[in-house]
Write a protein that holds these residues in place. Structure first.
Motif, short mmCIF file in Angstrom:
data_model
loop_
_atom_site.label_atom_id
_atom_site.label_comp_id
_atom_site.label_asym_id
_atom_site.label_seq_id
_atom_site.Cartn_x
_atom_site.Cartn_y
_atom_site.Cartn_z
N LEU A 71 -27.50 3.99 3.77
CA LEU A 71 -27.53 4.83 2.58
C LEU A 71 -26.68 6.08 2.71
CD1 LEU A 71 -31.31 4.58 1.59
CD2 LEU A 71 -29.38 3.29 0.65
N LEU B 58 -23.49 2.02 -4.48
CA LEU B 58 -24.11 3.34 -4.34
C LEU B 58 -23.20 4.44 -4.89
CD1 LEU B 58 -25.68 3.10 -0.77
CD2 LEU B 58 -26.88 2.95 -2.97
N SER C 67 -28.75 8.66 0.27
CA SER C 67 -30.16 8.41 0.57
C SER C 67 -31.09 9.14 -0.40
CB SER C 67 -30.47 8.83 2.01
OG SER C 67 -31.84 8.62 2.31
#
Length: 347
Positions: A229, A186, A233
């Motif tokens: 997340l 991420l 997110s």
């Protein structure tokens, strides 16, 4: 090519079904869902010769499986909105990234879905909607339906989920490693998507559908991975949302002069330390006849089951790279050679 509607056979909870859905939507292919229900299961599997999903039923009456093969076929059939670049560096990136995301993201998908009891309980009714009711998971459940389908999640965990996590080296004991690696991914994607809508810039390619499919079916769907997340997110929801809403207008051209975004190097750095620590060891052990292999992607030694399919996918990419003359292309060499990634495919 016969005109008409394509039917996507699968489940909305499936990584690869959502991957193919993302491509169908992006290329504006006329399509509809045909959920693989319990009633249709035997007939579909007998005809396709496999229990895997997704399947794609074409207007020419082909029933085909494996998104690695379906993706390029659809890109060629609907080439006005093609999703495979023609220039050497961009095409190389497309196929390499698709292979990496196809085979690495699955570990996070199965771990986050099956290793957490609350998540197992939540997903049961969603599988039930497709499998038993022949309807989308987007339709609300009645209290009676939630009660009726409550046993499905635990039953699927015992019959499938528990075992698939173990063979992938992604069981409950690997929680810290899987979640840590997911955060690393991420972080890399956040840097890249800060200035790019898609992996190769402003036009989606095959690799994007793999990432978007895993995100839609798992990462922004299931409660457990959604809770991981954090600050990323909005980024992942926005990226995924581009694929699962109505596409307006024409796709922009591929970047001129066979360019790829500079920030793609950050994504490749992440994959170099994760998937490309696993894949070569997996394939080498499999070719040597070993059932298991070990690798370290920065979180200690992980033991997992070898997969013959991984080498078949590698050879598929190798064929593309050889056709492109990747070994002699200066741009491809500059981006990939020192990473060991190109050598993995060309060996």
């Amino acid at each position: 090519m016969y005109p008409g509607e394509y039917q996507l056979v699968g489940s909305e909870m499936s990584f690869f079904t959502r991957k193919l859905e993302a491509q169908l939507r992006c290329q504006q292919v006329p399509w509809r869902y045909l959920f693989k229900t319990e009633q249709r299961k035997a007939e579909l599997e007998a005809r396709a010769g496999t229990h895997f999903i997704p399947l794609l039923l074409t207007p020419d009456k082909w029933l085909i499986q494996d998104t690695i093969a379906i993706g390029p076929m659809l890109s060629q059939r609907f080439r006005a909105r093609g999703v495979v670049p023609e220039t050497p560096l961009q095409r190389t990136c497309c196929y390499i990234l698709e292979d990496a995301f196809n085979h690495w993201l699955g570990r996070v998908c199965v771990h986050s879905r099956w290793c957490y009891p609350d998540n197992v309980a939540w997903i049961g009714p969603r599988f039930g909607a497709n499998l038993m009711l022949d309807r989308s998971i987007e339709e609300p459940f009645s209290e009676a339906e939630l009660e009726q389908f409550a046993p499905i999640g635990p039953m699927m965990y015992e019959g499938f989920g528990k075992g698939v996590c173990e063979v992938n080296g992604a069981g409950p004991d690997q929680a810290a490693a899987v979640q840590g690696d997911f955060r690393n991914m991420l972080d890399a994607l956040a840097v890249h998507f800060a200035n790019n809508d898609f992996l190769l810039g402003e036009r989606p390619c095959l690799a994007d559908f793999a990432l978007a499919g895993a995100s839609k079916a798992h990462f922004i769907c299931d409660p457990e991975p959604k809770s991981w997340l954090g600050e990323h997110s909005a980024m992942l929801h926005e990226y995924t949302g581009r694929f699962f809403s109505d596409w307006q207008g024409e796709l922009v051209p591929w970047p001129a002069h066979d360019r790829v975004p500079d920030s793609l190097q950050i994504v490749l750095d992440y994959l170099q330390g994760s998937y490309y620590q696993s894949a070569p060891a997996n394939i080498a052990a499999g070719l040597a006849g070993e059932k298991y292999y070990e690798f370290d992607y920065g979180f200690g030694t992980t033991r997992a089951r070898t997969q013959k399919r991984l080498n078949l996918a590698r050879l598929h990419v190798q064929d593309e790279l050889q056709r492109l003359g990747a070994g002699e292309n200066a741009d491809i060499q500059a981006l990939f050679a020192s990473r060991g990634i190109l050598q993995h495919y060309m060996a």
